[in-house]
Design an enzyme around this catalytic site. Structure first.
Site, short mmCIF file in Angstrom:
data_model
loop_
_atom_site.label_atom_id
_atom_site.label_comp_id
_atom_site.label_asym_id
_atom_site.label_seq_id
_atom_site.Cartn_x
_atom_site.Cartn_y
_atom_site.Cartn_z
CB THR A 1 -31.45 36.73 -24.89
OG1 THR A 1 -32.87 36.67 -24.83
CG2 THR A 1 -31.01 38.15 -24.77
CE LYS B 1 -36.34 33.15 -17.56
NZ LYS B 1 -36.65 33.55 -18.94
CB THR C 1 -33.38 32.05 -20.04
OG1 THR C 1 -34.39 32.89 -20.59
CG2 THR C 1 -32.06 32.75 -20.03
CG ASP C 2 -38.25 31.92 -21.57
OD1 ASP C 2 -38.56 32.26 -20.42
OD2 ASP C 2 -38.04 32.74 -22.48
N1 GLU Z 1 -37.73 32.91 -25.05
C1 GLU Z 1 -36.50 32.84 -25.76
C2 GLU Z 1 -35.74 31.58 -25.41
O1 GLU Z 1 -35.90 31.04 -24.35
C3 GLU Z 1 -35.60 34.04 -25.63
C4 GLU Z 1 -35.35 34.45 -24.20
C5 GLU Z 1 -34.02 34.07 -23.65
O2 GLU Z 1 -33.05 33.69 -24.28
O3 GLU Z 1 -33.93 34.20 -22.47
O4 GLU Z 1 -34.97 31.14 -26.21
#
Ligand code: GLU
Length: 446
Positions: A107, A263, A185-186
């Site tokens: 994101t 997370k 983040t994931d």
């Molecule tokens: N799921 C994607 C990732 O981990 C986008 C969500 C995010 O950045 O938190 O890259």
């Protein structure tokens, strides 16, 4: 997207010509003042994918859509080139620390797509600074590169290796004081654990950061996360850390050891928690409060990217009633290590039931497969001595990994088994129990 002003119904070709003339000077990226009969709106002109609509990013971060036919004039207050030149100049200011950035996906590397209402990748890593020039005010961003742009669920150990190698090259440059890596983040905690193990003889800060809301949203958490990351990247902390919101408010961040981060919420800005350990520090854009002992910066050291990795490893979550078939499968496929996420203290189906996992575990261990135990509760530590099933598993050769996070254990196992000299079961077990990068805590902190 809001339509501020109702149409006066003049959507004809003549009016289109007029619109174009009014707009021709202004280009996406320019700081503009849009004048309508009712108001004057200042902001950043964005690329609009909707015909007849002008899109402006307001200083609050929110975007507003205006009908072209309602616009009297668009004044360019500061051209994009000028703004970029300013950023360029800022990035060479004396007295500021030099920070290199690596942008991956996630994101934080995306922005709203007005055409679909979803988010899409930024067109270039530099766009991150364009959308968020404040970061270039506290540190010199000496370089920004993007070896790959992938959501973190699409990464693999291959990307961890690339990141470790790129980061080591940057850290060994004299004019780089620290590195910031932007990441989705994931699965960020896998990458942060990987670099914690792969970057040996670490000399300077390595900071992972993220956003839960895209950078061009008013509610984005990117600003504080990036500013606090810059603060850590120019500190004397020679550790791999993750920096992100400590609370729901935009007040301060935590710096968490790369092996202790997880997370713990799907959407909250304070999604990452330091598990079983205090965070390394509380971080504000202009100060740090140290909470844990850490390795100090030492520019005389040369970092080595030790990226050997064995991919024949698995992470298995145990559930009640599960047969040990999954272990048989990995055995047949030639896997060399398995991390099990067992019960709180580290149990799986024991000899009391028909679907006991013990025979399969014994078979794997006999063949030299390293079988490790972690806890499904995330918080706390496994302990084989409390109940007899734990003792049975211990006797069968299961390696209990104390308070190490399952994901960290998975990454560490692949890294340990990637080394030829550590591949014997005894040596691999010894290395798994060695505390390389704060993955074990002496004292558990809630
Ligand atoms: N799921 C994607 C990732 O981990 C986008 C969500 C995010 O950045 O938190 O890259």
């Amino acid at each position: 997207m809001k339509h501020r002003i109702e149409s006066d119904g003049e959507g004809n070709a003549k009016s289109k010509g007029k619109d174009d003339a009014r707009r021709k000077e202004a280009k996406p990226g320019d700081k503009v003042c849009v004048i309508t009969p009712k108001e004057e709106i200042e902001g950043l002109l964005l690329e609009s994918f909707e015909p007849g609509i002008t899109l402006v990013k307001l200083p609050s971060g929110y975007n507003i859509g205006l009908r072209n036919e309602d616009i009297l004039e668009i004044k360019v207050l500061e051209g994009r080139e000028k703004r970029e030149e300013k950023i360029e100049k800022l990035s060479r200011r004396k007295g500021l620390a030099n920070v290199a950035m690596i942008a991956t996906g996630g994101t934080i590397s995306s922005r709203l797509d007005p055409a679909t209402g979803g988010v899409k990748w930024l067109t270039s890593p530099q766009e991150l600074i364009r959308l968020f020039p404040e970061i270039a005010e506290s540190v010199n961003i000496v370089s920004i590169e993007s070896p790959f742009r992938l959501a973190s669920e699409n990464m693999s150990p291959d990307e961890w290796k690339v990141l470790a190698e790129k980061t080591a090259l940057l850290l060994n440059k004299q004019d780089v004081d620290g590195v910031i890596i932007t990441h989705g983040t994931d699965f960020l905690h896998y990458s942060s654990a990987a670099l914690s193990f792969m970057l040996r003889n670490l000399n300077k800060p390595v900071v992972f950061t993220y956003a839960q809301r895209s950078i061009d949203r008013g509610s984005s958490d990117a600003k504080l996360n990036l500013l606090c990351s810059a603060r850590v990247a120019c500190s004397n902390i020679a550790e791999v850390v993750l920096v992100g919101h400590a609370t729901l408010s935009d007040d301060y961040c935590y710096a968490i050891f790369g092996t202790k981060a997880r997370k713990m919420h799907s959407s909250r800005r304070d999604a990452f928690q330091s598990i079983n350990a205090q965070p390394l520090a509380r971080v504000w854009p202009d100060k740090l409060e140290i909470l844990q002992a850490y390795r100090k910066k030492d520019v005389s050291k040369e970092v080595k990217a030790d990226t050997s990795f064995c991919k024949k490893i698995a992470l298995v979550k145990f559930y009640p009633g599960q047969k040990p078939d999954i272990l048989e499968y990995y055995f047949a496929e030639g896997y060399r290590g398995v991390v099990i996420e067992g019960s709180g203290l580290g149990h799986v189906a024991s000899s009391e039931v028909k679907h006991s996992w013990l025979p399969a575990i014994r078979k794997l261990v006999r063949d030299g497969v390293v079988v490790c135990m972690t806890t499904q509760t995330i918080y706390g530590r496994v302990d084989p001595y409390v109940y007899s099933p734990g003792r049975e598993l211990l006797k069968a050769g299961v390696l209990y990994l104390n308070d190490m996070l399952p994901e960290t254990a998975f990454v560490k196992l692949g890294w340990v088994l990637g080394h030829k000299q550590w591949r014997t079961p005894e040596k691999a077990r010894e290395m798994m129990l060695h505390n390389f990068a704060h993955e074990f805590s002496d004292r558990l902190v809630p």
